[in-house]
Design a protein around this motif. Structure first.
Motif, PDB file in Angstrom:
ATOM      1  N   SER A 114      50.704  73.234  27.284  1.00 12.73           N
ATOM      2  CA  SER A 114      49.936  72.709  26.156  1.00 12.73           C
ATOM      3  C   SER A 114      49.431  73.902  25.352  1.00 12.73           C
ATOM      4  CB  SER A 114      48.776  71.817  26.619  1.00 12.73           C
ATOM      5  OG  SER A 114      47.798  72.563  27.310  1.00 12.73           O
ATOM      6  N   PHE A 115      48.929  73.597  24.186  1.00 12.12           N
ATOM      7  CA  PHE A 115      48.403  74.608  23.273  1.00 12.12           C
ATOM      8  C   PHE A 115      46.984  74.182  22.902  1.00 12.12           C
ATOM      9  CE2 PHE A 115      52.969  74.318  22.943  1.00 12.12           C
ATOM     10  CZ  PHE A 115      53.375  75.631  23.035  1.00 12.12           C
ATOM     11  N   PRO A 116      45.962  74.662  23.659  1.00 11.28           N
ATOM     12  CA  PRO A 116      44.598  74.161  23.470  1.00 11.28           C
ATOM     13  C   PRO A 116      44.003  74.418  22.096  1.00 11.28           C
ATOM     14  CG  PRO A 116      44.679  75.868  25.165  1.00 11.28           C
ATOM     15  CD  PRO A 116      46.079  75.603  24.750  1.00 11.28           C
ATOM     16  N   ARG A 117      44.573  75.337  21.319  1.00 13.97           N
ATOM     17  CA  ARG A 117      44.047  75.593  19.967  1.00 13.97           C
ATOM     18  C   ARG A 117      44.928  74.966  18.898  1.00 13.97           C
ATOM     19  NH1 ARG A 117      42.222  81.792  21.110  1.00 13.97           N
ATOM     20  NH2 ARG A 117      40.605  81.275  22.605  1.00 13.97           N
ATOM     21  N   TYR A 118      45.747  74.015  19.298  1.00  8.03           N
ATOM     22  CA  TYR A 118      46.628  73.263  18.397  1.00  8.03           C
ATOM     23  C   TYR A 118      45.788  72.589  17.316  1.00  8.03           C
ATOM     24  CZ  TYR A 118      50.181  69.628  17.315  1.00  8.03           C
ATOM     25  OH  TYR A 118      51.088  68.784  16.719  1.00  8.03           O
ATOM     26  N   SER A 119      46.241  72.661  16.082  1.00  7.54           N
ATOM     27  CA  SER A 119      45.504  72.070  14.970  1.00  7.54           C
ATOM     28  C   SER A 119      46.470  71.572  13.894  1.00  7.54           C
ATOM     29  CB  SER A 119      44.567  73.115  14.359  1.00  7.54           C
ATOM     30  OG  SER A 119      44.004  72.641  13.163  1.00  7.54           O
ATOM     31  N   LEU A 120      46.174  70.406  13.324  1.00  2.00           N
ATOM     32  CA  LEU A 120      46.961  69.892  12.203  1.00  2.00           C
ATOM     33  C   LEU A 120      46.366  70.296  10.862  1.00  2.00           C
ATOM     34  CD1 LEU A 120      47.862  66.322  13.499  1.00  2.00           C
ATOM     35  CD2 LEU A 120      49.364  68.314  13.310  1.00  2.00           C
ATOM     36  N   ASP A 121      45.074  70.608  10.837  1.00  5.11           N
ATOM     37  CA  ASP A 121      44.429  70.976   9.575  1.00  5.11           C
ATOM     38  C   ASP A 121      43.424  72.094   9.825  1.00  5.11           C
ATOM     39  OD1 ASP A 121      43.748  70.938   6.908  1.00  5.11           O
ATOM     40  OD2 ASP A 121      42.274  69.343   7.148  1.00  5.11           O
ATOM     41  N   GLN A 128      55.137  67.144  23.316  1.00  7.72           N
ATOM     42  CA  GLN A 128      56.582  67.000  23.230  1.00  7.72           C
ATOM     43  C   GLN A 128      57.175  67.689  22.015  1.00  7.72           C
ATOM     44  OE1 GLN A 128      57.299  62.785  23.034  1.00  7.72           O
ATOM     45  NE2 GLN A 128      55.690  62.480  21.537  1.00  7.72           N
ATOM     46  N   ARG A 129      58.471  67.920  22.107  1.00  7.98           N
ATOM     47  CA  ARG A 129      59.208  68.533  21.006  1.00  7.98           C
ATOM     48  C   ARG A 129      59.607  67.460  20.013  1.00  7.98           C
ATOM     49  NH1 ARG A 129      64.813  72.106  21.345  1.00  7.98           N
ATOM     50  NH2 ARG A 129      64.822  72.651  19.141  1.00  7.98           N
ATOM     51  N   ARG A 130      59.516  67.807  18.736  1.00  9.21           N
ATOM     52  CA  ARG A 130      60.015  66.941  17.666  1.00  9.21           C
ATOM     53  C   ARG A 130      61.045  67.741  16.887  1.00  9.21           C
ATOM     54  NH1 ARG A 130      56.964  63.165  15.030  1.00  9.21           N
ATOM     55  NH2 ARG A 130      58.898  62.832  13.920  1.00  9.21           N
ATOM     56  N   GLN A 131      62.207  67.158  16.665  1.00 12.72           N
ATOM     57  CA  GLN A 131      63.259  67.824  15.914  1.00 12.72           C
ATOM     58  C   GLN A 131      63.417  67.154  14.556  1.00 12.72           C
ATOM     59  OE1 GLN A 131      66.052  67.810  19.471  1.00 12.72           O
ATOM     60  NE2 GLN A 131      66.544  69.764  18.497  1.00 12.72           N
ATOM     61  N   PHE A 132      63.678  67.975  13.544  1.00 12.93           N
ATOM     62  CA  PHE A 132      63.798  67.505  12.172  1.00 12.93           C
ATOM     63  C   PHE A 132      65.081  68.020  11.544  1.00 12.93           C
ATOM     64  CE2 PHE A 132      59.291  67.765  13.114  1.00 12.93           C
ATOM     65  CZ  PHE A 132      58.815  66.553  12.637  1.00 12.93           C
ATOM     66  N   LYS A 133      65.565  67.292  10.564  1.00 12.04           N
ATOM     67  CA  LYS A 133      66.691  67.753   9.743  1.00 12.04           C
ATOM     68  C   LYS A 133      66.086  68.593   8.627  1.00 12.04           C
ATOM     69  CE  LYS A 133      69.218  63.530  10.683  1.00 12.04           C
ATOM     70  NZ  LYS A 133      69.687  62.271  10.135  1.00 12.04           N
ATOM     71  N   ALA A 188      54.552  68.093  18.974  1.00 16.73           N
ATOM     72  CA  ALA A 188      53.746  66.916  18.636  1.00 16.73           C
ATOM     73  C   ALA A 188      52.940  66.505  19.865  1.00 16.73           C
ATOM     74  CB  ALA A 188      54.643  65.764  18.192  1.00 16.73           C
ATOM     75  N   LEU A 189      51.738  66.014  19.623  1.00 18.48           N
ATOM     76  CA  LEU A 189      50.864  65.538  20.695  1.00 18.48           C
ATOM     77  C   LEU A 189      50.860  64.020  20.725  1.00 18.48           C
ATOM     78  CD1 LEU A 189      47.725  67.810  20.134  1.00 18.48           C
ATOM     79  CD2 LEU A 189      49.726  68.251  21.579  1.00 18.48           C
ATOM     80  N   GLY A 190      50.908  63.458  21.929  1.00 13.70           N
ATOM     81  CA  GLY A 190      50.761  62.022  22.096  1.00 13.70           C
ATOM     82  C   GLY A 190      49.286  61.657  22.096  1.00 13.70           C
ATOM     83  N   PRO A 191      48.995  60.349  22.110  1.00 11.06           N
ATOM     84  CA  PRO A 191      47.594  59.911  22.120  1.00 11.06           C
ATOM     85  C   PRO A 191      46.905  60.280  23.439  1.00 11.06           C
ATOM     86  CG  PRO A 191      49.067  58.042  22.425  1.00 11.06           C
ATOM     87  CD  PRO A 191      49.933  59.222  22.135  1.00 11.06           C
ATOM     88  N   LEU A 192      45.590  60.449  23.371  1.00  9.58           N
ATOM     89  CA  LEU A 192      44.807  60.728  24.583  1.00  9.58           C
ATOM     90  C   LEU A 192      44.797  59.498  25.482  1.00  9.58           C
ATOM     91  CD1 LEU A 192      41.768  62.685  23.117  1.00  9.58           C
ATOM     92  CD2 LEU A 192      43.582  63.591  24.565  1.00  9.58           C
ATOM     93  N   ARG A 193      44.878  59.745  26.797  1.00 13.30           N
ATOM     94  CA  ARG A 193      44.861  58.677  27.797  1.00 13.30           C
ATOM     95  C   ARG A 193      43.863  59.054  28.888  1.00 13.30           C
ATOM     96  NH1 ARG A 193      51.274  58.162  29.219  1.00 13.30           N
ATOM     97  NH2 ARG A 193      52.037  58.084  27.095  1.00 13.30           N
TER      98      ARG A 193
END
Length: 188
Positions: free
Chosen positions: A44-51, A102-107, A161-166
């Motif tokens: 995991s990447f604990p400092r992961y940020s989208l904004d 998880q990994r997300r792949q894009f075109k 990409a991160l999944g929802p918290l559980r």
């Protein structure tokens, strides 16, 4: 079961940026996971940020205490050791939520898609351009690690990409990058 963790923090210097060092570190981890055939170590990447969009400078390894201790006893940090600060193997805090990483792949390259189509189908550049319009290109907005393929030598971006918290952990295996769309890791 991911009961323990190790934090690996990259320490940049004037010649090496944090993203560059994280990519080198993650590449070394990938090789170690492949070499040891480990599918029980997640990341995991604990400092992961989208904004703002950022993966951060910490790579956290998740697993059981014995597996992580064995991995850290190996010399897989060779080449990046001077730029990495590692914690010991620590227990996951009680009551931590879980999520998939998880990994997300894009075109991401229309030109690359067109060249591939031309090779596969024997089409001209015009035919491939007609079949694959410029609007087919995805513009990912996820944080990523910049890596280099060991098989082709080509650079690529591994989007995360991160999944929802559980509340509960979901068991399973991880791929050779420590990622999974089904198995969770503690998130703290």
């Amino acid at each position: 079961m991911t009961t323990h963790y190790v934090d690996l923090t990259v320490v940049p210097d004037p010649e090496n940026s944090a993203p560059h060092l994280l990519g080198a570190l993650y590449g070394q981890l990938h090789l170690a996971l492949v070499r040891n055939r480990l599918d029980s170590v997640g990341v995991s990447f604990p400092r992961y940020s989208l904004d703002p969009r950022a993966i951060g400078s910490v790579l956290r390894l998740h697993g059981d205490a014995a597996t992580l201790a064995g991995l850290m006893a190996e010399d897989w940090l060779k080449g990046v050791r001077d730029h990495v600060r590692a914690t010991g193997v620590l227990p996951v805090p009680e009551g931590s939520p879980h999520r998939t990483v998880q990994r997300r792949q894009f075109k991401t390259s229309v030109e690359r898609l067109r060249r591939r189509r031309m090779q596969r189908k024997g089409e001209t550049a015009e035919q491939a351009a007609e079949a694959i319009p410029a609007t087919a290109e995805d513009r990912p907005d996820l944080p990523y690690v910049h890596l280099r393929s060991r098989s082709t030598g080509q650079p690529f971006c591994l989007f995360v990409a991160l999944g929802p918290l559980r509340k509960e952990a979901a068991p399973g295996t991880f791929n050779s990058y420590g990622l999974s769309g089904t198995a969770t890791v503690p998130w703290f």
